[in-house]
Design a protein around this motif. Structure first.
Motif, PDB file in Angstrom:
ATOM      1  N   SER A  49       0.842  -1.187   0.000  1.00  0.00           N
ATOM      2  CA  SER A  49       0.000   0.000   0.000  1.00  0.00           C
ATOM      3  C   SER A  49       0.879   1.238   0.000  1.00  0.00           C
ATOM      4  CB  SER A  49      -0.897   0.003   1.238  1.00  0.00           C
ATOM      5  OG  SER A  49      -1.541   1.247   1.391  1.00  0.00           O
ATOM      6  N   GLU A  53      -6.056   4.000   1.474  1.00  0.00           N
ATOM      7  CA  GLU A  53      -6.996   3.642   0.403  1.00  0.00           C
ATOM      8  C   GLU A  53      -6.313   3.266  -0.912  1.00  0.00           C
ATOM      9  OE1 GLU A  53      -9.898   3.035   1.227  1.00  0.00           O
ATOM     10  OE2 GLU A  53     -10.523   4.372   2.829  1.00  0.00           O
ATOM     11  N   THR A  55      -4.026   0.313  -2.482  1.00  0.00           N
ATOM     12  CA  THR A  55      -3.367  -0.981  -2.302  1.00  0.00           C
ATOM     13  C   THR A  55      -3.125  -1.629  -3.658  1.00  0.00           C
ATOM     14  OG1 THR A  55      -5.466  -2.183  -2.088  1.00  0.00           O
ATOM     15  CG2 THR A  55      -4.460  -1.359  -0.054  1.00  0.00           C
ATOM     16  N   LYS A  65      -6.606 -10.744   1.429  1.00  0.00           N
ATOM     17  CA  LYS A  65      -7.173  -9.410   1.243  1.00  0.00           C
ATOM     18  C   LYS A  65      -6.474  -8.458   2.196  1.00  0.00           C
ATOM     19  CE  LYS A  65     -11.545  -8.649   1.208  1.00  0.00           C
ATOM     20  NZ  LYS A  65     -12.986  -8.688   1.528  1.00  0.00           N
ATOM     21  N   SER A  67      -6.596  -4.064   3.585  1.00  0.00           N
ATOM     22  CA  SER A  67      -7.264  -2.764   3.543  1.00  0.00           C
ATOM     23  C   SER A  67      -6.356  -1.745   4.205  1.00  0.00           C
ATOM     24  CB  SER A  67      -8.619  -2.810   4.242  1.00  0.00           C
ATOM     25  OG  SER A  67      -8.448  -3.002   5.637  1.00  0.00           O
ATOM     26  N   LYS A  69      -7.356   1.683   5.701  1.00  0.00           N
ATOM     27  CA  LYS A  69      -8.316   2.738   6.018  1.00  0.00           C
ATOM     28  C   LYS A  69      -7.653   3.856   6.824  1.00  0.00           C
ATOM     29  CE  LYS A  69     -12.533   0.025   5.812  1.00  0.00           C
ATOM     30  NZ  LYS A  69     -12.163  -1.383   5.717  1.00  0.00           N
TER      31      LYS A  69
END
Lengths: 114, 111
Positions: A49, A53, A55, A65, A67, A69
């Protein structure tokens, strides 16, 4: 102390049971990444990343997966773990994308899927 | 495809020197070097950004030959604390920020 914190350190789970490995850094780093390390295969990038937001897939993203945030956190999610995901996982962060700055690694999470 | 390191393993006596090589089949943008002790996380040693760049830290130094797509790590007058697995790492040109680690070199220093 500047660090990358991963939890848990050790995890044994059963096939198909969703799990999350957490990663948090306190250095205000933009770049974060997940690696798995397997004997004979070295360290392989799963996801990375560049910032909140944002990745991208690494070399071995299948079955994982992520994330982003918040800037400090970058959890790794295994929706349906399988035995071939048994491995040693490392989270790492860098001030910016890996060109100009070295990575700081977390202590690692040893995952066993039975 | 991972950068290839050589040798795969080396055993040294204290005070001896070693060279670890890292080669890529693709054009390199930068090269990192890390050391990982058994059961621990990799630790960053140094980064080389430009072709021809050489860096040193204590008795560990490295060079980067951009044209040959190679980097070498030099350990001089090795100490017991140098034992571990050494990895090069690189971002290849035109692949954004995807990072690749080399195959690794196990270094053991004995008294």
């Amino acid at each position: 102390e500047a660090q990358v914190t991963q939890n848990p350190r050790y995890l044994i789970t059963v096939t198909g049971k969703k799990l999350t490995v957490t990663c948090s850094q306190n250095m205000n780093h933009e770049y974060m990444s997940w690696y798995r390390q397997d004997p004979g295969l070295g360290l392989r990038q799963i996801y990375y990343s560049m910032n909140v937001e944002v990745t991208d897939k690494g070399d071995v993203p299948e079955g994982y997966k992520v994330s982003r945030k918040e800037k400090r956190n970058f959890p790794l999610i295994l929706e349906s773990p399988s035995p071939n995901q048994t491995s040693l996982y490392f989270c790492a962060s860098s001030l910016t994308g890996g060109a100009g700055y070295g990575y700081t690694f977390g202590s690692g999470t040893r995952l066993t899927v039975v | 495809q991972q950068p290839v390191q050589s040798p795969q393993a080396v055993i040294l006596r204290e005070g001896e020197d070693a060279v670890i090589n890292c080669s890529s089949s693709k054009a390199l943008y930068s090269v990192h070097w890390y050391r990982q002790k058994h059961g621990e996380a990799p630790v960053f040693l140094m980064i080389l950004l430009k072709g021809g760049e050489q860096k040193g830290h204590d008795k560990i130094s490295a060079s980067f030959n951009e044209k040959k797509q190679q980097s070498s790590l030099y350990l001089t007058a090795s100490q017991l604390s140098y034992s571990g697995t050494y990895f090069c790492g690189t971002i290849r040109l035109n692949t954004g920020n995807q990072f690749y680690f080399g195959t690794g070199t196990s270094l053991t220093v004995i008294p």
